[in-house]
Design a protein around this motif. Structure first.
Motif, PDB file in Angstrom:
ATOM      1  N   TYR A 386       0.800  -1.339  -0.091  1.00 26.77           N
ATOM      2  CA  TYR A 386       0.133  -0.062  -0.028  1.00 26.77           C
ATOM      3  C   TYR A 386       0.912   1.286  -0.098  1.00 26.77           C
ATOM      4  CZ  TYR A 386      -3.711  -2.937   1.039  1.00 26.77           C
ATOM      5  OH  TYR A 386      -4.821  -4.200   0.668  1.00 26.77           O
ATOM      6  N   GLY A 387       2.116   1.252   0.112  1.00 23.17           N
ATOM      7  CA  GLY A 387       3.030   2.281   0.304  1.00 23.17           C
ATOM      8  C   GLY A 387       3.485   2.314  -1.256  1.00 23.17           C
ATOM      9  N   SER A 388       3.408   1.564  -2.263  1.00 26.36           N
ATOM     10  CA  SER A 388       3.923   1.812  -3.435  1.00 26.36           C
ATOM     11  C   SER A 388       3.209   2.744  -4.279  1.00 26.36           C
ATOM     12  CB  SER A 388       3.655   0.134  -4.185  1.00 26.36           C
ATOM     13  OG  SER A 388       2.438   0.041  -4.440  1.00 26.36           O
ATOM     14  N   GLN A 389       3.734   3.194  -5.348  1.00 22.53           N
ATOM     15  CA  GLN A 389       3.387   4.239  -6.157  1.00 22.53           C
ATOM     16  C   GLN A 389       2.052   4.171  -6.838  1.00 22.53           C
ATOM     17  OE1 GLN A 389       5.190   7.278  -6.390  1.00 22.53           O
ATOM     18  NE2 GLN A 389       6.352   5.859  -4.682  1.00 22.53           N
ATOM     19  N   GLN A 390       1.501   2.829  -6.821  1.00 20.73           N
ATOM     20  CA  GLN A 390       0.220   2.796  -7.634  1.00 20.73           C
ATOM     21  C   GLN A 390      -0.901   3.068  -6.626  1.00 20.73           C
ATOM     22  OE1 GLN A 390      -1.094  -1.475  -7.654  1.00 20.73           O
ATOM     23  NE2 GLN A 390       0.790  -2.014  -6.709  1.00 20.73           N
ATOM     24  N   HIS A 391      -0.625   3.583  -5.462  1.00 21.15           N
ATOM     25  CA  HIS A 391      -1.636   3.824  -4.498  1.00 21.15           C
ATOM     26  C   HIS A 391      -1.643   5.358  -4.329  1.00 21.15           C
ATOM     27  CE1 HIS A 391      -3.150  -0.160  -3.461  1.00 21.15           C
ATOM     28  NE2 HIS A 391      -1.753  -0.586  -3.330  1.00 21.15           N
ATOM     29  N   GLY A 392      -0.953   6.051  -5.277  1.00 17.62           N
ATOM     30  CA  GLY A 392      -1.264   7.567  -5.212  1.00 17.62           C
ATOM     31  C   GLY A 392       0.091   7.922  -4.490  1.00 17.62           C
ATOM     32  N   PRO A 393       0.253   9.395  -4.371  1.00 14.08           N
ATOM     33  CA  PRO A 393       1.098  10.253  -3.519  1.00 14.08           C
ATOM     34  C   PRO A 393       1.225  10.039  -2.061  1.00 14.08           C
ATOM     35  CG  PRO A 393      -0.355  11.886  -4.614  1.00 14.08           C
ATOM     36  CD  PRO A 393      -0.691  10.272  -5.189  1.00 14.08           C
ATOM     37  N   TRP A 394      -0.190   9.740  -1.770  1.00 13.78           N
ATOM     38  CA  TRP A 394      -0.176   9.575  -0.434  1.00 13.78           C
ATOM     39  C   TRP A 394      -0.084   8.186   0.335  1.00 13.78           C
ATOM     40  CZ3 TRP A 394       1.329  14.039   1.951  1.00 13.78           C
ATOM     41  CH2 TRP A 394       1.085  15.028   1.264  1.00 13.78           C
ATOM     42  N   GLY A 395      -0.063   7.325  -0.645  1.00  8.87           N
ATOM     43  CA  GLY A 395      -0.037   5.877  -0.527  1.00  8.87           C
ATOM     44  C   GLY A 395      -1.228   5.532   0.441  1.00  8.87           C
ATOM     45  N   GLY A 396      -1.211   4.363   1.013  1.00 10.37           N
ATOM     46  CA  GLY A 396      -2.290   3.775   1.818  1.00 10.37           C
ATOM     47  C   GLY A 396      -2.249   3.976   3.293  1.00 10.37           C
ATOM     48  N   TRP A 397      -2.597   2.975   4.091  1.00  4.31           N
ATOM     49  CA  TRP A 397      -1.990   2.987   5.530  1.00  4.31           C
ATOM     50  C   TRP A 397      -1.885   1.525   6.083  1.00  4.31           C
ATOM     51  CZ3 TRP A 397      -5.722  -0.364   7.800  1.00  4.31           C
ATOM     52  CH2 TRP A 397      -6.910  -0.617   7.260  1.00  4.31           C
ATOM     53  N   VAL A 398      -1.573   1.310   7.017  1.00  2.00           N
ATOM     54  CA  VAL A 398      -1.292   0.033   7.596  1.00  2.00           C
ATOM     55  C   VAL A 398      -1.603  -0.006   9.246  1.00  2.00           C
ATOM     56  CG1 VAL A 398       1.082   0.814   8.370  1.00  2.00           C
ATOM     57  CG2 VAL A 398       0.739  -1.664   8.086  1.00  2.00           C
ATOM     58  N   GLU A 399      -1.988  -1.038   9.627  1.00  2.00           N
ATOM     59  CA  GLU A 399      -2.497  -1.110  11.181  1.00  2.00           C
ATOM     60  C   GLU A 399      -1.338  -1.922  11.777  1.00  2.00           C
ATOM     61  OE1 GLU A 399      -5.552  -4.098  13.457  1.00  2.00           O
ATOM     62  OE2 GLU A 399      -6.558  -2.823  11.880  1.00  2.00           O
ATOM     63  N   LEU A 400      -1.095  -0.914  12.760  1.00  2.00           N
ATOM     64  CA  LEU A 400       0.037  -1.297  13.651  1.00  2.00           C
ATOM     65  C   LEU A 400      -0.391  -1.323  15.183  1.00  2.00           C
ATOM     66  CD1 LEU A 400       2.911   0.731  12.156  1.00  2.00           C
ATOM     67  CD2 LEU A 400       2.762  -1.709  12.103  1.00  2.00           C
ATOM     68  N   ASP A 401      -0.384  -2.494  15.906  1.00  2.00           N
ATOM     69  CA  ASP A 401      -0.840  -2.387  17.312  1.00  2.00           C
ATOM     70  C   ASP A 401      -2.364  -2.027  17.373  1.00  2.00           C
ATOM     71  OD1 ASP A 401       1.552  -3.464  18.209  1.00  2.00           O
ATOM     72  OD2 ASP A 401       2.411  -1.670  18.764  1.00  2.00           O
ATOM     73  N   GLY A 402      -3.125  -2.430  16.499  1.00  2.00           N
ATOM     74  CA  GLY A 402      -4.418  -1.976  16.633  1.00  2.00           C
ATOM     75  C   GLY A 402      -5.181  -0.572  15.901  1.00  2.00           C
ATOM     76  N   GLU A 403      -4.111   0.138  15.402  1.00  2.00           N
ATOM     77  CA  GLU A 403      -4.148   1.546  15.123  1.00  2.00           C
ATOM     78  C   GLU A 403      -3.727   1.775  13.701  1.00  2.00           C
ATOM     79  OE1 GLU A 403      -3.405   4.991  17.459  1.00  2.00           O
ATOM     80  OE2 GLU A 403      -3.289   3.812  19.262  1.00  2.00           O
ATOM     81  N   ARG A 404      -4.647   2.682  12.818  1.00  2.00           N
ATOM     82  CA  ARG A 404      -4.190   2.853  11.294  1.00  2.00           C
ATOM     83  C   ARG A 404      -3.292   4.056  11.547  1.00  2.00           C
ATOM     84  NH1 ARG A 404      -9.545   2.491   7.613  1.00  2.00           N
ATOM     85  NH2 ARG A 404     -10.078   0.581   8.176  1.00  2.00           N
ATOM     86  N   TYR A 405      -2.127   3.876  10.574  1.00  2.00           N
ATOM     87  CA  TYR A 405      -0.936   4.840  10.254  1.00  2.00           C
ATOM     88  C   TYR A 405      -0.970   4.969   8.820  1.00  2.00           C
ATOM     89  CZ  TYR A 405       0.381   4.339  15.276  1.00  2.00           C
ATOM     90  OH  TYR A 405       0.156   4.373  16.638  1.00  2.00           O
ATOM     91  N   PRO A 406      -1.008   6.113   8.443  1.00  4.56           N
ATOM     92  CA  PRO A 406      -1.000   6.595   6.816  1.00  4.56           C
ATOM     93  C   PRO A 406       0.499   6.435   6.676  1.00  4.56           C
ATOM     94  CG  PRO A 406      -0.919   8.738   8.204  1.00  4.56           C
ATOM     95  CD  PRO A 406      -1.450   7.419   9.413  1.00  4.56           C
ATOM     96  N   ILE A 407       0.645   6.223   5.287  1.00 12.80           N
ATOM     97  CA  ILE A 407       1.937   5.715   4.668  1.00 12.80           C
ATOM     98  C   ILE A 407       2.201   6.757   3.643  1.00 12.80           C
ATOM     99  CG2 ILE A 407       3.471   4.062   3.366  1.00 12.80           C
ATOM    100  CD1 ILE A 407       1.307   1.914   4.005  1.00 12.80           C
ATOM    101  N   ARG A 408       3.116   7.935   4.300  1.00 16.35           N
ATOM    102  CA  ARG A 408       3.612   9.019   3.234  1.00 16.35           C
ATOM    103  C   ARG A 408       4.989   8.849   2.996  1.00 16.35           C
ATOM    104  NH1 ARG A 408      -0.282  13.450   6.347  1.00 16.35           N
ATOM    105  NH2 ARG A 408      -2.083  12.435   5.419  1.00 16.35           N
ATOM    106  N   ALA A 409       5.864   8.026   3.862  1.00 20.09           N
ATOM    107  CA  ALA A 409       7.177   7.884   3.814  1.00 20.09           C
ATOM    108  C   ALA A 409       7.326   7.185   2.433  1.00 20.09           C
ATOM    109  CB  ALA A 409       7.945   7.162   5.011  1.00 20.09           C
ATOM    110  N   ARG A 410       8.572   7.343   1.713  1.00 15.45           N
ATOM    111  CA  ARG A 410       8.867   6.582   0.583  1.00 15.45           C
ATOM    112  C   ARG A 410       9.053   5.184   0.895  1.00 15.45           C
ATOM    113  NH1 ARG A 410      10.655   7.929  -4.635  1.00 15.45           N
ATOM    114  NH2 ARG A 410      11.669   5.868  -5.593  1.00 15.45           N
ATOM    115  N   VAL A 411       8.572   4.171  -0.041  1.00 16.67           N
ATOM    116  CA  VAL A 411       8.627   2.754   0.374  1.00 16.67           C
ATOM    117  C   VAL A 411       9.517   2.039  -0.850  1.00 16.67           C
ATOM    118  CG1 VAL A 411       7.427   0.657   0.732  1.00 16.67           C
ATOM    119  CG2 VAL A 411       6.603   2.519   1.902  1.00 16.67           C
ATOM    120  N   ASP A 412      10.599   1.430  -0.396  1.00 18.01           N
ATOM    121  CA  ASP A 412      11.282   0.932  -1.651  1.00 18.01           C
ATOM    122  C   ASP A 412      11.610  -0.538  -1.111  1.00 18.01           C
ATOM    123  OD1 ASP A 412      12.269   2.839  -3.545  1.00 18.01           O
ATOM    124  OD2 ASP A 412      13.142   4.039  -1.759  1.00 18.01           O
ATOM    125  N   SER A 413      11.683  -1.260  -2.057  1.00 20.82           N
ATOM    126  CA  SER A 413      12.177  -2.671  -1.803  1.00 20.82           C
ATOM    127  C   SER A 413      13.407  -3.197  -2.547  1.00 20.82           C
ATOM    128  CB  SER A 413      10.758  -3.675  -2.248  1.00 20.82           C
ATOM    129  OG  SER A 413      10.198  -3.587  -1.327  1.00 20.82           O
TER     130      SER A 413
END
Length: 477
Positions: A386-413
């Protein structure tokens, strides 16, 4: 008519990537166990993975357990195995014998107890069972009126101490002889620190991992360039690169590569770049890696002779206690000081890396760099997707310890840093045998990946006009 034994069964790692646990049944009352790992991610949530935190298979008939390497998805159920009554020896390589108690201690603290007396008592029990074996030498497990069984460990190039296992079995009643090879996790050639695995001379049956059986890794020059590029972007953005990495293997290989980049750097900001290892366990493993230099490869020894210290260089900082960890997270999140943070866990399922992600995922100055496999159902896989480019400039979100966090940092693999062999390497493991197997059973892979690798193996077998039965392992086997 083929004999009923030996028979291979799977208590994990058959229909997923994690939870490795395989049994070679010699007779109804005699078996060998190869690995006993924890399930992770989606593998852990499947209804049929009831043994995630227990061993619900028979242990009374086990002559021995053999550990291919000390990653948690290969040894994490060892405490449960002993609790279930297993009293036999635990065979492993010499380096693994040094590393295994550290892994088990950590697993006990997470899943069992933090009582230091109980942990110490259990570790004494584990260490009393360990039988370290030298690589490339046959060891006779049993030689009596019914069976002759011997095993040999050979370097697998996955992490320090990793091995694939050759098992020779001879049933005196039937006269049946068989050589079975359990690959464990095979490493990729040209990995830092470790020599590449070499194929066995021959095998009748191969139980082969297939994690990356559908793809090719980048070569070392490409992956190093991509690693440098990801860090360069963070330096330009005045941000931190967060690298989720397993405490053993991946962390040490990354340090080796980062030392090289810093050593060759011409820019001042690279020469002053802080490399932070925020994991007490990783720090302890790194120290053991330093102590086990005899098992490093020729390139690493050449570096040492030149006076360089690839796992202990000037820019390297370690974070030990929890208070220092919290201060480091807060300082990097607020200051924007460029840094590289390597923290466990490798799939972001827990550990200190989660605190960095919570604070920094929503800030586009920072970056997250994945350098290893992210299992389906883990936060790492979600961030990667969800942090990849296909999900737009603001990315998606991820659940960590039961809370949602937006993904705006650049994600590389960077796939090339995987400690697993890719499709080409896996095929070569079979192709380079002088006498290829008549049966290959694929484990440790997502079913869609296994089907692709199965087709490739069958195509090769047709080319060389060799009859090979290729199957996807199932838990019912």
């Amino acid at each position: 008519m083929s004999p009923d034994y030996p028979r291979i069964l799977h208590h994990g790692g058959a229909d997923g990537v994690t939870g490795s646990c395989h049994r070679l049944q010699l007779a109804e009352d005699r078996g060998l166990l190869i690995d006993c790992g924890l399930f992770q991610g989606e593998d852990a949530t499947r209804q049929d993975s009831l043994e995630q935190h227990r061993v619900n298979f028979s242990v009374d008939d086990l002559l021995a357990m053999i550990v291919t390497h000390v990653h948690i998805d290969h040894v994490g159920r060892l405490p449960y195995l002993l609790a279930a009554g297993y009293k036999g020896p635990i065979f492993c390589s010499v380096p693994s014998a040094r590393l295994l108690p550290l892994v088990i201690e950590d697993a006990l603290k997470i899943g069992f107890t933090r009582d230091s007396v109980l942990i110490e008592r259990f570790l004494e029990k584990v260490e009393s069972r360990l039988v370290p074996l030298d690589y490339k030498r046959w060891h006779i497990l049993i030689d009596d009126s019914r069976h002759r069984v011997r095993i040999k460990l050979k370097p697998a190039g996955h992490i320090l101490g990793s091995a694939y296992v050759e098992v020779d079995t001879y049933d005196r009643a039937t006269g049946h002889e068989q050589r079975t090879v359990f690959s464990g996790d095979l490493g990729a050639p040209y990995a830092p620190l470790l020599p590449a695995p070499r194929s066995p001379y021959r095998a009748d049956v191969v139980v082969l991992e297939s994690t990356y059986g559908d793809r090719q890794h980048e070569d070392r020059r490409t992956r190093r360039a991509r690693l440098k590029a990801a860090i360069d972007r963070a330096l330009e953005n005045q941000g931190t690169v967060i690298i989720p990495a397993f405490s053993i293997g991946r962390t040490q290989e990354l340090l080796y590569e980062l030392e090289s980049l810093i050593h060759q750097a011409k820019s001042e900001r690279w020469r002053k770049l802080e490399i932070i290892v925020d994991s007490p366990l990783a720090s302890r493993f790194t120290q053991v890696y330093r102590d086990l230099k005899p098992w490093w490869d020729a390139e690493a020894h050449q570096r040492l002779r030149r006076g360089r210290h690839p796992l202990n260089f000037e820019n390297l900082y370690t974070v030990d206690d929890h208070e220092e960890h919290q201060q480091t997270v807060d300082y990097l999140a607020r200051s924007g000081r460029p840094a590289v943070v390597i923290a466990a866990s490798g799939m972001a399922t827990g550990g200190r890396v989660v605190n960095y992600l919570k604070r920094m995922l929503g800030d586009e100055r920072h970056g997250v760099l994945f350098i290893g496999y992210q299992a389906v159902g883990t936060p790492g896989r979600d961030i990667q997707h969800y942090g990849s480019q296909q999900h737009g400039p603001w990315g998606g979100w991820v659940e960590l310890d039961g809370e949602r966090y937006p993904i705006r940092a650049r994600v590389d693999s960077v796939g090339g840093y995987s400690a697993h062999a890719d499709q080409h390497n896996l095929l070569n493991f079979l192709k380079r045998m002088r006498h290829p197997p008549s049966e290959v059973r694929l484990v440790h892979g997502e079913p869609s990946v296994q089907r692709i690798l199965k087709a490739e193996i069958e195509a090769w077998a047709n080319e060389i006009n060799h009859d090979i039965k290729v199957s996807l392992a199932t838990k019912e086997d």
